[in-house]
Design a protein around this motif. Structure first.
Motif, mmCIF file in Angstrom:
data_model
loop_
_atom_site.group_PDB
_atom_site.id
_atom_site.type_symbol
_atom_site.label_atom_id
_atom_site.label_comp_id
_atom_site.label_asym_id
_atom_site.label_seq_id
_atom_site.Cartn_x
_atom_site.Cartn_y
_atom_site.Cartn_z
ATOM 1 N N LYS A 85 0.859 -1.187 0.000
ATOM 2 C CA LYS A 85 0.000 0.000 0.000
ATOM 3 C C LYS A 85 0.891 1.231 0.000
ATOM 4 C CE LYS A 85 -4.080 -1.722 2.371
ATOM 5 N NZ LYS A 85 -4.985 -1.560 3.511
ATOM 6 N N MET A 86 0.307 2.351 -0.390
ATOM 7 C CA MET A 86 1.038 3.612 -0.399
ATOM 8 C C MET A 86 0.717 4.404 0.866
ATOM 9 S SD MET A 86 2.787 3.540 -3.161
ATOM 10 C CE MET A 86 3.371 5.209 -3.192
ATOM 11 N N TRP A 87 1.686 5.191 1.313
ATOM 12 C CA TRP A 87 1.499 6.077 2.457
ATOM 13 C C TRP A 87 0.568 7.208 2.022
ATOM 14 C CZ3 TRP A 87 2.823 5.932 7.461
ATOM 15 C CH2 TRP A 87 2.695 7.102 8.188
ATOM 16 N N GLU A 88 -0.442 7.466 2.823
ATOM 17 C CA GLU A 88 -1.388 8.532 2.511
ATOM 18 C C GLU A 88 -1.208 9.670 3.506
ATOM 19 O OE1 GLU A 88 -5.291 6.816 2.675
ATOM 20 O OE2 GLU A 88 -4.686 5.123 1.439
ATOM 21 N N GLU A 89 -0.812 10.819 2.997
ATOM 22 C CA GLU A 89 -0.689 12.007 3.848
ATOM 23 C C GLU A 89 -2.091 12.562 4.070
ATOM 24 O OE1 GLU A 89 1.896 13.472 5.339
ATOM 25 O OE2 GLU A 89 3.341 12.019 4.573
ATOM 26 N N LYS A 90 -2.438 12.775 5.311
ATOM 27 C CA LYS A 90 -3.741 13.354 5.611
ATOM 28 C C LYS A 90 -3.680 14.851 5.367
ATOM 29 C CE LYS A 90 -5.409 9.892 8.713
ATOM 30 N NZ LYS A 90 -6.148 9.610 9.919
ATOM 31 N N LYS A 91 -4.754 15.374 4.768
ATOM 32 C CA LYS A 91 -4.825 16.799 4.491
ATOM 33 C C LYS A 91 -5.291 17.536 5.731
ATOM 34 C CE LYS A 91 -5.729 16.128 -0.365
ATOM 35 N NZ LYS A 91 -6.664 16.316 -1.450
ATOM 36 N N SER A 92 -4.730 18.711 5.920
ATOM 37 C CA SER A 92 -5.136 19.543 7.048
ATOM 38 C C SER A 92 -6.503 20.152 6.763
ATOM 39 C CB SER A 92 -4.116 20.654 7.284
ATOM 40 O OG SER A 92 -4.191 21.612 6.247
ATOM 41 N N PHE A 93 -7.115 20.682 7.793
ATOM 42 C CA PHE A 93 -8.410 21.333 7.665
ATOM 43 C C PHE A 93 -8.328 22.471 6.652
ATOM 44 C CE2 PHE A 93 -11.305 24.726 9.065
ATOM 45 C CZ PHE A 93 -12.518 24.075 8.907
ATOM 46 N N ILE A 94 -7.269 23.262 6.716
ATOM 47 C CA ILE A 94 -7.094 24.399 5.803
ATOM 48 C C ILE A 94 -6.956 23.925 4.363
ATOM 49 C CG2 ILE A 94 -5.574 26.349 5.202
ATOM 50 C CD1 ILE A 94 -7.183 26.787 7.778
ATOM 51 N N GLU A 95 -6.206 22.840 4.148
ATOM 52 C CA GLU A 95 -6.053 22.306 2.784
ATOM 53 C C GLU A 95 -7.391 21.849 2.226
ATOM 54 O OE1 GLU A 95 -1.545 20.506 2.698
ATOM 55 O OE2 GLU A 95 -3.071 19.401 3.816
ATOM 56 N N LYS A 96 -8.217 21.245 3.053
ATOM 57 C CA LYS A 96 -9.545 20.803 2.605
ATOM 58 C C LYS A 96 -10.416 21.996 2.218
ATOM 59 C CE LYS A 96 -9.561 16.596 5.372
ATOM 60 N NZ LYS A 96 -10.164 15.917 6.540
ATOM 61 N N ILE A 97 -10.361 23.071 2.996
ATOM 62 C CA ILE A 97 -11.138 24.280 2.697
ATOM 63 C C ILE A 97 -10.664 24.903 1.380
ATOM 64 C CG2 ILE A 97 -11.628 26.646 3.484
ATOM 65 C CD1 ILE A 97 -13.073 24.617 5.165
ATOM 66 N N LYS A 98 -9.333 24.979 1.201
ATOM 67 C CA LYS A 98 -8.786 25.558 -0.029
ATOM 68 C C LYS A 98 -9.254 24.798 -1.257
ATOM 69 C CE LYS A 98 -4.521 27.582 1.792
ATOM 70 N NZ LYS A 98 -3.034 27.485 1.796
ATOM 71 N N GLU A 99 -9.313 23.466 -1.154
ATOM 72 C CA GLU A 99 -9.755 22.655 -2.290
ATOM 73 C C GLU A 99 -11.200 22.950 -2.654
ATOM 74 O OE1 GLU A 99 -9.034 18.546 -1.491
ATOM 75 O OE2 GLU A 99 -6.907 18.711 -1.969
ATOM 76 N N ARG A 100 -12.029 23.241 -1.690
ATOM 77 C CA ARG A 100 -13.441 23.537 -1.956
ATOM 78 C C ARG A 100 -13.617 24.826 -2.761
ATOM 79 N NH1 ARG A 100 -17.294 22.239 3.145
ATOM 80 N NH2 ARG A 100 -17.594 20.066 2.560
ATOM 81 N N PHE A 101 -12.664 25.751 -2.609
ATOM 82 C CA PHE A 101 -12.811 27.052 -3.266
ATOM 83 C C PHE A 101 -11.947 27.201 -4.511
ATOM 84 C CE2 PHE A 101 -14.214 27.787 1.099
ATOM 85 C CZ PHE A 101 -15.466 28.338 0.847
ATOM 86 N N LYS A 102 -11.431 26.111 -5.032
ATOM 87 C CA LYS A 102 -10.627 26.176 -6.267
ATOM 88 C C LYS A 102 -11.528 26.347 -7.459
ATOM 89 C CE LYS A 102 -6.485 23.681 -5.052
ATOM 90 N NZ LYS A 102 -5.643 22.532 -5.321
#
Length: 93
Positions: A76-93
């Protein structure tokens, strides 16, 4: 609890080798010093499929241990968890 979980996973899988060190022994203290362990339990998983040692502080669940073993073996591959801020930024792209 950490030792019991590790032994259970070891009994269920034959694709890794389990080594247990106790901080109450000379060898265990040597290993703790080598890896900078400041609290117990600590669980480390390493393998040829991942360049770094995967560490757990405290007693990991069997699910977490299995995932770490799979990553260490390259299954399996290592999965980096996204921070709360990164998740918010993705919503507004």
């Amino acid at each position: 609890a950490a030792v019991n979980s590790a032994k259970e996973v070891s009994n269920e899988r034959d694709d890794f080798e389990l080594e247990i060190y106790s901080s109450a022994t000379k060898e265990g203290r040597k290993m703790a010093k080598k890896y900078g362990i400041m609290s117990v339990p600590a669980v480390f998983v390493r393998g040829n499929g991942h360049p770094e040692i995967i560490g757990h502080r405290g007693a990991p669940t069997k699910k977490a241990l299995n995932k770490s073993i799979d990553i260490a073996l390259g299954l399996k591959m290592w999965e980096e968890k996204k921070s709360f801020i990164e998740k918010i930024k993705e919503r507004f792209k």
